[in-house]
Design a protein around this motif. Structure first.
Motif, PDB file in Angstrom:
ATOM      1  N   LEU A  30      25.421  39.653  42.069  1.00 46.72           N
ATOM      2  CA  LEU A  30      24.823  40.862  42.612  1.00 46.72           C
ATOM      3  C   LEU A  30      25.735  41.623  43.575  1.00 46.72           C
ATOM      4  O   LEU A  30      25.864  42.858  43.451  1.00 46.72           O
ATOM      5  CB  LEU A  30      23.474  40.537  43.268  1.00 46.72           C
ATOM      6  CG  LEU A  30      22.673  41.730  43.762  1.00 46.72           C
ATOM      7  CD1 LEU A  30      22.336  42.685  42.620  1.00 46.72           C
ATOM      8  CD2 LEU A  30      21.401  41.259  44.459  1.00 46.72           C
ATOM      9  N   PRO A  31      26.400  40.973  44.536  1.00 47.17           N
ATOM     10  CA  PRO A  31      27.270  41.737  45.436  1.00 47.17           C
ATOM     11  C   PRO A  31      28.356  42.521  44.684  1.00 47.17           C
ATOM     12  O   PRO A  31      28.648  43.671  45.024  1.00 47.17           O
ATOM     13  CB  PRO A  31      27.892  40.668  46.339  1.00 47.17           C
ATOM     14  CG  PRO A  31      26.892  39.558  46.332  1.00 47.17           C
ATOM     15  CD  PRO A  31      26.331  39.558  44.932  1.00 47.17           C
ATOM     16  N   GLU A  32      28.933  41.914  43.665  1.00 52.25           N
ATOM     17  CA  GLU A  32      29.965  42.592  42.872  1.00 52.25           C
ATOM     18  C   GLU A  32      29.402  43.843  42.198  1.00 52.25           C
ATOM     19  O   GLU A  32      30.015  44.913  42.234  1.00 52.25           O
ATOM     20  CB  GLU A  32      30.508  41.629  41.809  1.00 52.25           C
ATOM     21  CG  GLU A  32      31.439  42.264  40.807  1.00 52.25           C
ATOM     22  CD  GLU A  32      31.752  41.342  39.637  1.00 52.25           C
ATOM     23  OE1 GLU A  32      32.167  41.880  38.595  1.00 52.25           O
ATOM     24  OE2 GLU A  32      31.588  40.115  39.742  1.00 52.25           O
ATOM     25  N   LEU A  33      28.242  43.719  41.594  1.00 51.01           N
ATOM     26  CA  LEU A  33      27.634  44.865  40.922  1.00 51.01           C
ATOM     27  C   LEU A  33      27.292  45.976  41.918  1.00 51.01           C
ATOM     28  O   LEU A  33      27.511  47.160  41.645  1.00 51.01           O
ATOM     29  CB  LEU A  33      26.374  44.430  40.166  1.00 51.01           C
ATOM     30  CG  LEU A  33      26.587  43.477  38.988  1.00 51.01           C
ATOM     31  CD1 LEU A  33      25.246  43.013  38.442  1.00 51.01           C
ATOM     32  CD2 LEU A  33      27.420  44.134  37.893  1.00 51.01           C
ATOM     33  N   LEU A  34      26.783  45.585  43.070  1.00 49.33           N
ATOM     34  CA  LEU A  34      26.428  46.581  44.078  1.00 49.33           C
ATOM     35  C   LEU A  34      27.662  47.246  44.691  1.00 49.33           C
ATOM     36  O   LEU A  34      27.665  48.460  44.933  1.00 49.33           O
ATOM     37  CB  LEU A  34      25.558  45.943  45.162  1.00 49.33           C
ATOM     38  CG  LEU A  34      24.164  45.527  44.693  1.00 49.33           C
ATOM     39  CD1 LEU A  34      23.445  44.742  45.785  1.00 49.33           C
ATOM     40  CD2 LEU A  34      23.346  46.726  44.236  1.00 49.33           C
ATOM     41  N   GLU A  35      28.710  46.475  44.941  1.00 48.86           N
ATOM     42  CA  GLU A  35      29.943  47.063  45.479  1.00 48.86           C
ATOM     43  C   GLU A  35      30.507  48.106  44.510  1.00 48.86           C
ATOM     44  O   GLU A  35      30.905  49.190  44.915  1.00 48.86           O
ATOM     45  CB  GLU A  35      30.989  45.981  45.743  1.00 48.86           C
ATOM     46  CG  GLU A  35      30.706  45.159  46.974  1.00 48.86           C
ATOM     47  CD  GLU A  35      31.700  44.028  47.178  1.00 48.86           C
ATOM     48  OE1 GLU A  35      32.499  43.734  46.259  1.00 48.86           O
ATOM     49  OE2 GLU A  35      31.658  43.426  48.257  1.00 48.86           O
ATOM     50  N   ARG A  36      30.522  47.777  43.226  1.00 50.12           N
ATOM     51  CA  ARG A  36      31.024  48.710  42.219  1.00 50.12           C
ATOM     52  C   ARG A  36      30.161  49.966  42.147  1.00 50.12           C
ATOM     53  O   ARG A  36      30.660  51.068  41.974  1.00 50.12           O
ATOM     54  CB  ARG A  36      31.084  48.060  40.841  1.00 50.12           C
ATOM     55  CG  ARG A  36      32.144  46.977  40.684  1.00 50.12           C
ATOM     56  CD  ARG A  36      33.476  47.580  40.823  1.00 50.12           C
ATOM     57  NE  ARG A  36      34.638  47.161  40.152  1.00 50.12           N
ATOM     58  CZ  ARG A  36      34.893  46.848  38.918  1.00 50.12           C
ATOM     59  NH1 ARG A  36      33.965  46.772  38.037  1.00 50.12           N
ATOM     60  NH2 ARG A  36      36.093  46.573  38.502  1.00 50.12           N
ATOM     61  N   THR A  37      28.870  49.780  42.292  1.00 47.38           N
ATOM     62  CA  THR A  37      27.946  50.916  42.283  1.00 47.38           C
ATOM     63  C   THR A  37      28.240  51.845  43.457  1.00 47.38           C
ATOM     64  O   THR A  37      28.369  53.061  43.287  1.00 47.38           O
ATOM     65  CB  THR A  37      26.485  50.407  42.350  1.00 47.38           C
ATOM     66  OG1 THR A  37      26.219  49.643  41.168  1.00 47.38           O
ATOM     67  CG2 THR A  37      25.495  51.545  42.442  1.00 47.38           C
ATOM     68  N   LEU A  38      28.364  51.284  44.647  1.00 47.45           N
ATOM     69  CA  LEU A  38      28.626  52.086  45.840  1.00 47.45           C
ATOM     70  C   LEU A  38      29.998  52.740  45.801  1.00 47.45           C
ATOM     71  O   LEU A  38      30.163  53.861  46.297  1.00 47.45           O
ATOM     72  CB  LEU A  38      28.468  51.227  47.095  1.00 47.45           C
ATOM     73  CG  LEU A  38      27.042  50.737  47.375  1.00 47.45           C
ATOM     74  CD1 LEU A  38      27.026  49.797  48.572  1.00 47.45           C
ATOM     75  CD2 LEU A  38      26.078  51.892  47.564  1.00 47.45           C
ATOM     76  N   GLN A  39      30.989  52.076  45.202  1.00 48.69           N
ATOM     77  CA  GLN A  39      32.325  52.659  45.078  1.00 48.69           C
ATOM     78  C   GLN A  39      32.298  53.961  44.275  1.00 48.69           C
ATOM     79  O   GLN A  39      33.128  54.834  44.475  1.00 48.69           O
ATOM     80  CB  GLN A  39      33.290  51.673  44.419  1.00 48.69           C
ATOM     81  CG  GLN A  39      33.712  50.542  45.316  1.00 48.69           C
ATOM     82  CD  GLN A  39      34.478  49.450  44.570  1.00 48.69           C
ATOM     83  OE1 GLN A  39      34.671  49.500  43.366  1.00 48.69           O
ATOM     84  NE2 GLN A  39      34.893  48.432  45.309  1.00 48.69           N
ATOM     85  N   ARG A  40      31.347  54.091  43.395  1.00 47.56           N
ATOM     86  CA  ARG A  40      31.196  55.311  42.590  1.00 47.56           C
ATOM     87  C   ARG A  40      30.417  56.392  43.330  1.00 47.56           C
ATOM     88  O   ARG A  40      30.196  57.470  42.784  1.00 47.56           O
ATOM     89  CB  ARG A  40      30.480  54.980  41.297  1.00 47.56           C
ATOM     90  CG  ARG A  40      31.316  54.132  40.402  1.00 47.56           C
ATOM     91  CD  ARG A  40      30.865  54.273  38.983  1.00 47.56           C
ATOM     92  NE  ARG A  40      31.901  53.682  38.165  1.00 47.56           N
ATOM     93  CZ  ARG A  40      31.680  52.935  37.118  1.00 47.56           C
ATOM     94  NH1 ARG A  40      30.459  52.723  36.716  1.00 47.56           N
ATOM     95  NH2 ARG A  40      32.676  52.429  36.442  1.00 47.56           N
ATOM     96  N   GLY A  41      29.946  56.064  44.515  1.00 47.81           N
ATOM     97  CA  GLY A  41      29.144  57.015  45.275  1.00 47.81           C
ATOM     98  C   GLY A  41      27.683  57.025  44.857  1.00 47.81           C
ATOM     99  O   GLY A  41      26.939  57.949  45.190  1.00 47.81           O
ATOM    100  N   TRP A  42      27.276  56.012  44.135  1.00 46.89           N
ATOM    101  CA  TRP A  42      25.902  55.900  43.658  1.00 46.89           C
ATOM    102  C   TRP A  42      25.070  55.075  44.622  1.00 46.89           C
ATOM    103  O   TRP A  42      25.571  54.192  45.309  1.00 46.89           O
ATOM    104  CB  TRP A  42      25.868  55.245  42.279  1.00 46.89           C
ATOM    105  CG  TRP A  42      26.428  56.068  41.167  1.00 46.89           C
ATOM    106  CD1 TRP A  42      26.755  57.397  41.176  1.00 46.89           C
ATOM    107  CD2 TRP A  42      26.734  55.612  39.853  1.00 46.89           C
ATOM    108  NE1 TRP A  42      27.230  57.782  39.948  1.00 46.89           N
ATOM    109  CE2 TRP A  42      27.231  56.705  39.113  1.00 46.89           C
ATOM    110  CE3 TRP A  42      26.626  54.380  39.219  1.00 46.89           C
ATOM    111  CZ2 TRP A  42      27.610  56.615  37.787  1.00 46.89           C
ATOM    112  CZ3 TRP A  42      27.010  54.282  37.884  1.00 46.89           C
ATOM    113  CH2 TRP A  42      27.500  55.393  37.182  1.00 46.89           C
ATOM    114  N   ARG A  43      23.770  55.329  44.608  1.00 46.97           N
ATOM    115  CA  ARG A  43      22.782  54.542  45.346  1.00 46.97           C
ATOM    116  C   ARG A  43      22.116  53.589  44.361  1.00 46.97           C
ATOM    117  O   ARG A  43      22.099  53.853  43.162  1.00 46.97           O
ATOM    118  CB  ARG A  43      21.741  55.468  45.976  1.00 46.97           C
ATOM    119  CG  ARG A  43      22.369  56.426  46.994  1.00 46.97           C
ATOM    120  CD  ARG A  43      21.428  57.552  47.377  1.00 46.97           C
ATOM    121  NE  ARG A  43      20.261  57.122  48.102  1.00 46.97           N
ATOM    122  CZ  ARG A  43      20.208  56.911  49.418  1.00 46.97           C
ATOM    123  NH1 ARG A  43      21.288  57.110  50.144  1.00 46.97           N
ATOM    124  NH2 ARG A  43      19.094  56.517  49.999  1.00 46.97           N
ATOM    125  N   ALA A  44      21.555  52.493  44.868  1.00 46.57           N
ATOM    126  CA  ALA A  44      20.975  51.482  43.976  1.00 46.57           C
ATOM    127  C   ALA A  44      19.618  51.012  44.482  1.00 46.57           C
ATOM    128  O   ALA A  44      19.377  50.932  45.692  1.00 46.57           O
ATOM    129  CB  ALA A  44      21.913  50.286  43.859  1.00 46.57           C
TER     130      ALA A  44
END
Length: 164
Positions: A30-44
């Motif tokens: 989960l942390p990896e997926l969330l970090e990648r999401t935030l790196q794109r400027g996306w919210r989750a």
């Protein structure tokens, strides 16, 4: 999260990416997926099934790596709508996310609420027969609806590979 095509979120709705966990746990992934999401400027929005598991994930996200900071919160806390990553069990998407992550066999939010999403990540553990069966059923349903689907597994080196 693999880089994949950044042109997601077509008029027909978000892409659905299924992540089959076999060698790594949800807490590791989960942390990896969330970090990648935030790196794109996306919210989750992370959709779980029960408060106990969400509390455990919440605590883990604060401590998973000494040098990391992953801003997040629980939907039961004040200012939940302002969180870049929100963990909850309602499926309300109250933080206006770009990415929805299901980490438990739950009912997905209605299609109207999901229309503005870029991606829906369905993260399921292969060792949990109930979760696995739910994910398979959801795959069949979404395929029948003509949704854009992708299935990801980790290879022996721990890298995500898109399966055909």
């Amino acid at each position: 999260m693999p880089d994949g095509d950044l042109e997601a979120g077509a008029a027909s709705g978000p892409e659905f990416w299924f992540y089959h966990l076999e060698s790594r746990s949800l807490a590791q992934t989960l942390p990896e997926l969330l970090e990648r999401t935030l790196q794109r400027g996306w919210r989750a929005y992370v959709h779980g099934a029960d408060d106990e598991r969400l509390e455990a994930l919440n605590a883990h996200l604060w401590t998973y790596a000494p040098a990391s900071f992953l801003a997040h919160g629980l939907e039961s806390e004040p200012n939940a709508a302002q969180q870049p990553v929100l963990l909850g069990d309602s499926g309300s998407l109250s933080n206006a996310p770009d990415v929805y992550l299901s980490v438990a066999p739950v009912n997905l939010p209605d299609s109207g609420a999901m229309a503005s999403l870029q991606r829906c990540l369905i993260v399921f553990e292969g060792g949990d027969d109930g979760h696995l069966g739910w994910a398979r059923s959801l795959w069949k349903q979404l395929k029948g609806e003509g949704r854009k689907l992708a299935y990801w597994k980790q290879n022996d080196n721990g890298r995500w590979e898109k399966m055909q």
